[in-house]
Motif scaffolding. Sequence first.
Motif, PDB file in Angstrom:
ATOM      1  N   GLU A 102      22.594 -24.883  21.988  1.00  0.00           N
ATOM      2  CA  GLU A 102      21.633 -25.437  21.033  1.00  0.00           C
ATOM      3  C   GLU A 102      20.330 -25.817  21.737  1.00  0.00           C
ATOM      4  N   GLN A 103      20.462 -26.306  22.954  1.00  0.00           N
ATOM      5  CA  GLN A 103      19.279 -26.749  23.692  1.00  0.00           C
ATOM      6  C   GLN A 103      18.545 -25.594  24.355  1.00  0.00           C
ATOM      7  N   HIS A 104      19.286 -24.620  24.889  1.00  0.00           N
ATOM      8  CA  HIS A 104      18.670 -23.559  25.699  1.00  0.00           C
ATOM      9  C   HIS A 104      18.658 -22.189  25.022  1.00  0.00           C
ATOM     10  N   GLY A 105      19.315 -22.066  23.880  1.00  0.00           N
ATOM     11  CA  GLY A 105      19.374 -20.781  23.205  1.00  0.00           C
ATOM     12  C   GLY A 105      20.538 -19.930  23.681  1.00  0.00           C
ATOM     13  N   VAL A 106      20.882 -18.923  22.889  1.00  0.00           N
ATOM     14  CA  VAL A 106      21.996 -18.030  23.215  1.00  0.00           C
ATOM     15  C   VAL A 106      21.455 -16.795  23.918  1.00  0.00           C
ATOM     16  N   PRO A 107      21.870 -16.511  25.149  1.00  0.00           N
ATOM     17  CA  PRO A 107      21.392 -15.300  25.834  1.00  0.00           C
ATOM     18  C   PRO A 107      21.957 -14.057  25.152  1.00  0.00           C
ATOM     19  N   GLU A 108      21.089 -13.091  24.894  1.00  0.00           N
ATOM     20  CA  GLU A 108      21.502 -11.884  24.190  1.00  0.00           C
ATOM     21  C   GLU A 108      21.657 -10.690  25.122  1.00  0.00           C
ATOM     22  N   SER A 109      21.247 -10.832  26.385  1.00  0.00           N
ATOM     23  CA  SER A 109      21.301  -9.710  27.324  1.00  0.00           C
ATOM     24  C   SER A 109      21.456 -10.230  28.740  1.00  0.00           C
ATOM     25  N   GLU A 110      21.734  -9.288  29.660  1.00  0.00           N
ATOM     26  CA  GLU A 110      21.838  -9.668  31.070  1.00  0.00           C
ATOM     27  C   GLU A 110      20.503 -10.212  31.580  1.00  0.00           C
ATOM     28  N   ALA A 111      19.412  -9.595  31.140  1.00  0.00           N
ATOM     29  CA  ALA A 111      18.092 -10.039  31.582  1.00  0.00           C
ATOM     30  C   ALA A 111      17.818 -11.468  31.128  1.00  0.00           C
TER      31      ALA A 111
END
Length: 230
Positions: A102-111
């Motif tokens: 919630e604080q940092h966002g959900v990573p969608e890729s390796e990058a």
Amino acid sequence: MLDELADTHAEVAAFDGEVSGTLRLACFPTFGKRYVIPVLASLAQQYPSLHVELDLTERLADPVAERLDLVVRMGELSDSTLIATKLAPHDRILVASPAYLEQHGVPESEAALRNHRLLDKLHGNDLLGWSSILGAPTGETCEHVVFRSDDFEALNGAALAGMGVAFLPSWVSGPSVKAGDLVRLTISRERWNERPSGIYLLRALPAPPAKVKAFTQALKDHVGTPPCWS
């Protein structure tokens, strides 16, 4: 000669069906505490004459050289004269707490993952296999490793506390995902789990004594199919 005599005695004991004597085991500390000790406690109730020596270690214990009845080993098995019983698949999962995401966002890729706060193993190079995702160990690809520990339980605890993203075996973090305390991140459809890998019980004796048979079956039942942590 004494070692050969001990092996012969163990093989003869396998025919009498009595679950007794000393059962010598080696496995990862976290796996032993979470999954092996509950099984041993149950067996102790059933078989009062059974004694146990449990070596909690991350090194590759050798059943032959160390006179062990069974060793839990994980990953891809190399060719060996040892006899393997597969307990479960060995998957690795990316996890983070709901509060962290919630604080940092959900990573969608390796990058995108390279810009997140990561949790990694202490001592040794890439012991958790971050290079399977990032292309190289975290020290070479990312400056955002905020926590390192040599203990799986501590790494899972750091993820639960919202310190960052962890990359851990499913038997470590799976229960926390099932409970809703961690979120499993399925970047690239978890391509790092495509190669077959497992959790195995290894033994040296072709004809295992009753104590080994009893423990093996009890641990298989405890882990279950699919595994209790999946």
